[in-house]
Motif scaffolding. Structure first.
Motif, PDB file in Angstrom:
ATOM      1  N   ALA A   1      -2.224  16.462   5.223  1.00 25.25           N
ATOM      2  CA  ALA A   1      -2.111  15.030   4.930  1.00 25.25           C
ATOM      3  C   ALA A   1      -0.979  14.411   5.744  1.00 25.25           C
ATOM      4  O   ALA A   1      -1.053  13.237   6.135  1.00 25.25           O
ATOM      5  N   THR A   2       0.060  15.187   6.027  1.00 26.06           N
ATOM      6  CA  THR A   2       1.161  14.708   6.863  1.00 26.06           C
ATOM      7  C   THR A   2       0.668  14.381   8.270  1.00 26.06           C
ATOM      8  O   THR A   2       1.113  13.408   8.893  1.00 26.06           O
ATOM      9  N   LEU A   3      -0.262  15.196   8.774  1.00 29.22           N
ATOM     10  CA  LEU A   3      -0.857  14.914  10.086  1.00 29.22           C
ATOM     11  C   LEU A   3      -1.634  13.600  10.044  1.00 29.22           C
ATOM     12  O   LEU A   3      -1.607  12.819  11.000  1.00 29.22           O
TER      13      LEU A   3
ATOM     14  N   HIS B   1      -4.798  14.534  -6.089  1.00 30.51           N
ATOM     15  CA  HIS B   1      -4.888  15.976  -5.847  1.00 30.51           C
ATOM     16  C   HIS B   1      -3.803  16.715  -6.628  1.00 30.51           C
ATOM     17  O   HIS B   1      -4.035  17.827  -7.127  1.00 30.51           O
ATOM     18  N   LYS B   2      -2.616  16.114  -6.719  1.00 28.15           N
ATOM     19  CA  LYS B   2      -1.514  16.726  -7.463  1.00 28.15           C
ATOM     20  C   LYS B   2      -1.841  16.802  -8.948  1.00 28.15           C
ATOM     21  O   LYS B   2      -1.565  17.815  -9.610  1.00 28.15           O
ATOM     22  N   LYS B   3      -2.448  15.738  -9.476  1.00 23.49           N
ATOM     23  CA  LYS B   3      -2.839  15.736 -10.893  1.00 23.49           C
ATOM     24  C   LYS B   3      -3.870  16.833 -11.167  1.00 23.49           C
ATOM     25  O   LYS B   3      -3.786  17.531 -12.182  1.00 23.49           O
TER      26      LYS B   3
ATOM     27  N   LEU C   1      -2.561   4.511   5.050  1.00 28.88           N
ATOM     28  CA  LEU C   1      -1.429   5.177   4.393  1.00 28.88           C
ATOM     29  C   LEU C   1      -1.591   5.155   2.881  1.00 28.88           C
ATOM     30  O   LEU C   1      -1.291   6.145   2.196  1.00 28.88           O
ATOM     31  N   GLN C   2      -2.061   4.035   2.355  1.00 31.69           N
ATOM     32  CA  GLN C   2      -2.283   3.939   0.908  1.00 31.69           C
ATOM     33  C   GLN C   2      -3.378   4.891   0.456  1.00 31.69           C
ATOM     34  O   GLN C   2      -3.276   5.535  -0.596  1.00 31.69           O
ATOM     35  N   ARG C   3      -4.423   5.023   1.264  1.00 31.21           N
ATOM     36  CA  ARG C   3      -5.523   5.933   0.949  1.00 31.21           C
ATOM     37  C   ARG C   3      -5.026   7.389   0.900  1.00 31.21           C
ATOM     38  O   ARG C   3      -5.413   8.161   0.016  1.00 31.21           O
ATOM     39  N   ILE C   4      -4.169   7.740   1.833  1.00 24.69           N
ATOM     40  CA  ILE C   4      -3.603   9.097   1.858  1.00 24.69           C
ATOM     41  C   ILE C   4      -2.728   9.328   0.637  1.00 24.69           C
ATOM     42  O   ILE C   4      -2.784  10.393   0.004  1.00 24.69           O
ATOM     43  N   ASP C   5      -1.919   8.331   0.291  1.00 23.67           N
ATOM     44  CA  ASP C   5      -1.017   8.446  -0.867  1.00 23.67           C
ATOM     45  C   ASP C   5      -1.806   8.607  -2.161  1.00 23.67           C
ATOM     46  O   ASP C   5      -1.465   9.440  -3.015  1.00 23.67           O
ATOM     47  N   ILE C   6      -2.859   7.821  -2.325  1.00 22.28           N
ATOM     48  CA  ILE C   6      -3.700   7.914  -3.532  1.00 22.28           C
ATOM     49  C   ILE C   6      -4.351   9.292  -3.610  1.00 22.28           C
ATOM     50  O   ILE C   6      -4.428   9.896  -4.686  1.00 22.28           O
TER      51      ILE C   6
END
Length: 223
Positions: free
Chosen positions: A169-171, A193-195, A183-188
């Protein structure tokens, strides 16, 4: 264990120069001169797509016209072919990377997530979105296509555990640049994914706790 197809690992310099593998040095030089006349930046007014094409042509010529480099390339090419690996015939452009991303998404969608080679998938994406490739894609400034690439790769990353998905995701963040929507799409995606990761990690404990709680309620209400 199922493996990820590795068609992005090696360039087919013969295909790039549009010549057969048995071509002589004279034929290699002739092919280079012919293609250079078409794709040289002076002829194409520095069009970014044809510039990338010309760089691929020049790279192919430099390898195949040098006996030592050519011998090393042919050995690696033979090895890849013997292992059933495909070659990359297209230059790294937003369109070609999007095409590979969509092919990857389609391929992964057919796999059993519990049996797939997750490390192979991680390595493939890591190579697909190498630093040099990201830099090339950003030069084209095709924000819409880059956003499609990001969305497609995020879909694929759902199959990977959090510890593998985060560096990839950093890439994608690097590829997004200043594109706030991407950027917002990646953050969401990372939050979601963390949840899921935390739920999968602790769901057994939660189920045990709820079961004990129900048992206690039944015990006290039955008295």
């Amino acid at each position: 264990m199922l493996l990820i197809p590795s068609q992005f690992l090696m360039k087919d310099y013969y295909s790039i120069l549009e010549i057969p593998p048995h071509s002589t040095l004279a034929e290699i030089k002739q092919a280079y001169r012919r293609l250079a006349m078409i794709y040289h930046p002076d002829k194409t007014k520095n069009d970014p797509y044809t510039n990338v094409k010309y760089k691929e042509i020049r790279e192919a010529y430099e390898i195949l016209s040098n006996p030592i480099k050519k011998e090393s390339y042919l050995q690696e090419r033979w090895y890849n072919q013997s292992m059933g690996k495909k070659t990359m015939n297209e230059a790294a452009t937003p369109v070609s990377i999007l095409k590979l991303s969509l092919e990857l998404e389609k391929y992964v969608s057919r796999l059993d997530v519990h049996r797939m080679n997750k490390e192979g998938l991680f390595n493939y994406i890591n190579e697909l979105l190498s630093f040099s490739t990201i830099e090339k894609l950003k030069q084209f400034n095709e924000i819409g296509i880059n956003r499609q690439i990001i969305t497609t790769i995020l879909t694929v990353l759902k199959s990977l555990p959090l510890q593998m998905a985060k560096p990839l995701a950093t890439l994608l963040v690097q590829l997004a640049g200043d594109d706030e929507a991407a950027l917002q799409r990646i953050d969401i995606f990372l939050q979601h994914h963390k949840k899921n990761f935390l739920w999968n990690k602790y769901q057994i404990l939660v189920i045990i706790f709820l079961t004990l709680l129900v048992c206690l309620l039944i015990y006290f209400t039955s008295k």
